[in-house]
Design an enzyme around this catalytic site. Structure first.
Site, PDB file in Angstrom:
ATOM      1  N   TYR A 123      -1.656  -0.676  10.940  1.00 24.43           N
ATOM      2  CA  TYR A 123      -1.818  -1.345   9.641  1.00 24.43           C
ATOM      3  C   TYR A 123      -0.640  -1.034   8.730  1.00 24.43           C
ATOM      4  CZ  TYR A 123      -3.294  -1.771   4.752  1.00 24.43           C
ATOM      5  OH  TYR A 123      -3.328  -2.038   3.407  1.00 24.43           O
TER       6      TYR A 123
ATOM      7  N   THR B  27       0.820  -1.211   0.000  1.00 24.50           N
ATOM      8  CA  THR B  27       0.000   0.000   0.000  1.00 24.50           C
ATOM      9  C   THR B  27       0.857   1.264   0.000  1.00 24.50           C
ATOM     10  OG1 THR B  27      -1.520   1.263   1.402  1.00 24.50           O
ATOM     11  CG2 THR B  27      -0.096  -0.268   2.525  1.00 24.50           C
ATOM     12  N   ASP B  28       0.281   2.362  -0.485  1.00 14.51           N
ATOM     13  CA  ASP B  28       0.990   3.654  -0.406  1.00 14.51           C
ATOM     14  C   ASP B  28       0.997   4.200   1.020  1.00 14.51           C
ATOM     15  OD1 ASP B  28      -1.689   4.383  -0.181  1.00 14.51           O
ATOM     16  OD2 ASP B  28      -1.659   5.848  -1.807  1.00 14.51           O
ATOM     17  N   GLU B  29       0.209   3.575   1.912  1.00  9.93           N
ATOM     18  CA  GLU B  29       0.154   4.074   3.295  1.00  9.93           C
ATOM     19  C   GLU B  29       1.483   3.901   4.018  1.00  9.93           C
ATOM     20  OE1 GLU B  29      -3.418   3.316   5.529  1.00  9.93           O
ATOM     21  OE2 GLU B  29      -4.537   2.870   3.713  1.00  9.93           O
TER      22      GLU B  29
ATOM     23  N   LYS C  94       2.407  -3.436   7.152  1.00  9.99           N
ATOM     24  CA  LYS C  94       2.651  -3.572   5.704  1.00  9.99           C
ATOM     25  C   LYS C  94       4.091  -3.150   5.389  1.00  9.99           C
ATOM     26  CE  LYS C  94       0.124  -4.640   2.863  1.00  9.99           C
ATOM     27  NZ  LYS C  94      -0.247  -5.998   2.336  1.00  9.99           N
TER      28      LYS C  94
END
Ligand SMILES: NC(=O)c1ccc[n+]([C@@H]2O[C@H](COP(=O)([O-])OP(=O)(O)OC[C@H]3O[C@@H](n4cnc5c(N)ncnc54)[C@H](O)[C@@H]3O)[C@@H](O)[C@H]2O)c1
Length: 339
Positions: free
Chosen positions: A160, A135-137, A164
């Site tokens: 989260y 993810t870009d998060e 990741k």
């Protein structure tokens, strides 16, 4: 050649499985999925004859090893994860187990199956490949300016995104330490049919159709770069086929919208598609609620690398993608069964 798709009964994984089955009608695909609350096999009904579903946990070393040997797995596309930020605030430990330990368990199984020794593949396994979907998060938050690219430093802000990020680093380390043939993708927010009800767009549609308050965090100014799930899957397919080993590809569509605009746009679509009986507008239901702790302000992706290197292009406009999504959920929430 058997492709193992982890988390193939979840939102993005199920779209990917369907796309792959349509593209390769003579191939079979093995799905490893523990079937959490976020999973549903219904969406895979049209491709049932091409898939084998193994119900199990990616952090179960014995099971994962057995799957690799029983199907002689040579390609992995790894979607399985705990994916909802709010849940990671209430129970971070489950996220560590699935997202970090589960990813490492898969990497280890691939290493044992595919590698003779560090940087030496077993004969016949030279074209094996492990695509890790992230993810870009992991990059944290942006201000009003700038975009993420493959060189952006990691700065995860939620449990989260931290798990990741941990998984991404493990994937990277298996490339540099063992020569495992890995590629990582980091994408922006996906939308489309068959996403779990808990996520933003399904919540807006469901609340509107039920004439309940439509909850929007804070002042609705958080910005995301919205990617139609089918376009994301075609990007992953390009990376699986031609991505360079050890590389990272960011997938996004330069389609930034803040949450309040998303809610208003969906309300406008519903005003036309399914007008309220009392003649009121759906956007009157929009209600601001207390913000999520650590809520990142803005994510945006520069997808130039996957565009120029792999020739990937999204084909779904936001207007078309959102209309398709609203129609699908309207059917779902009005109890029409469809796959
Ligand atoms: N949805 C998005 O907008 C988005 C954006 C960026 C990245 N991603 C990433 O894409 C991937 C897929 O996301 P999604 O939205 O489809 O998630 P999802 O929550 O809809 O699906 C996750 C799937 O993984 C399975 N799973 C969970 N724990 C498991 C375990 N321990 N063992 C086996 N299976 C397990 C679930 O049963 C489910 O089918 C995730 O890795 C996520 O981090 C998603």
């Amino acid at each position: 050649m058997t492709i193992l798709i982890t988390g193939g009964a979840g939102f993005i994984g199920s779209h990917f499985v369907r796309q792959m089955c349509e593209t390769y009608p003579n191939d079979r695909f093995v799905i490893l999925d523990v079937m959490t609350y976020a999973a549903s096999i219904d969406y895979l009904a049209p491709v049932q004859s091409q898939i084998t579903l193994v119900r199990g946990d990616i952090s179960d070393t014995e099971l994962v090893g057995r799957v690799f040997s029983e199907w002689d797995v040579r390609r992995v596309v790894h979607f399985a994860a705990e994916s909802h930020v709010d849940n990671s605030v209430s129970d971070p430990s489950l996220f560590v187990r699935t997202n970090v330990v589960g990813t490492q368990t898969l990497l280890e199984a691939a290493r044992h199956r595919w590698m003779e020794s560090p940087f030496v593949c077993r004969a016949g396994y030279e074209s094996s490949r492990f695509v890790h979907v992230s993810t870009d998060e992991v990059f944290g938050t942006l201000g009003n300016e700038g975009v993420f690219n493959e060189d952006t430093p990691y700065a995860p802000n939620s449990p989260y995104s931290a798990t990741k990020a941990g998984a991404d680093f493990l994937v990277r380390s298996y490339f540099h330490t063992f020569g495992l043939p890995v590629v990582t993708t980091n994408c922006s927010n996906n939308y489309g049919p068959h996403q779990h009800d808990e996520k933003l767009i399904p919540t807006i549609i469901r609340s509107a159709l039920n004439e309940h308050p439509i909850p929007i965090y804070g002042t609705g100014e958080n910005i995301r770069d919205w990617l139609f799930v089918g376009d994301h899957c075609s990007g992953i397919h390009r990376v699986l086929t031609d991505g360079r080993l050890g590389q990272t590809y960011l997938i996004g569509t330069r389609n930034e919208w803040n949450n309040i605009t998303i809610a208003q746009t969906i309300c406008q679509i519903l005003d036309i598609y399914r007008p309220r009986v009392d003649g009121k507008k759906y956007d009157e239901l929009i209600t601001f609620v207390s913000d999520r702790p650590g809520h990142d302000l803005r994510y945006a992706i520069d997808p130039s690398k996957i565009e120029t290197e792999l020739g990937w292009r999204p084909v779904t406009s936001f207007a078309d993608g959102l209309r398709t999504t609203v129609e699908w959920y309207t059917d779902k929430y009005l109890y029409v069964t469809r796959s």
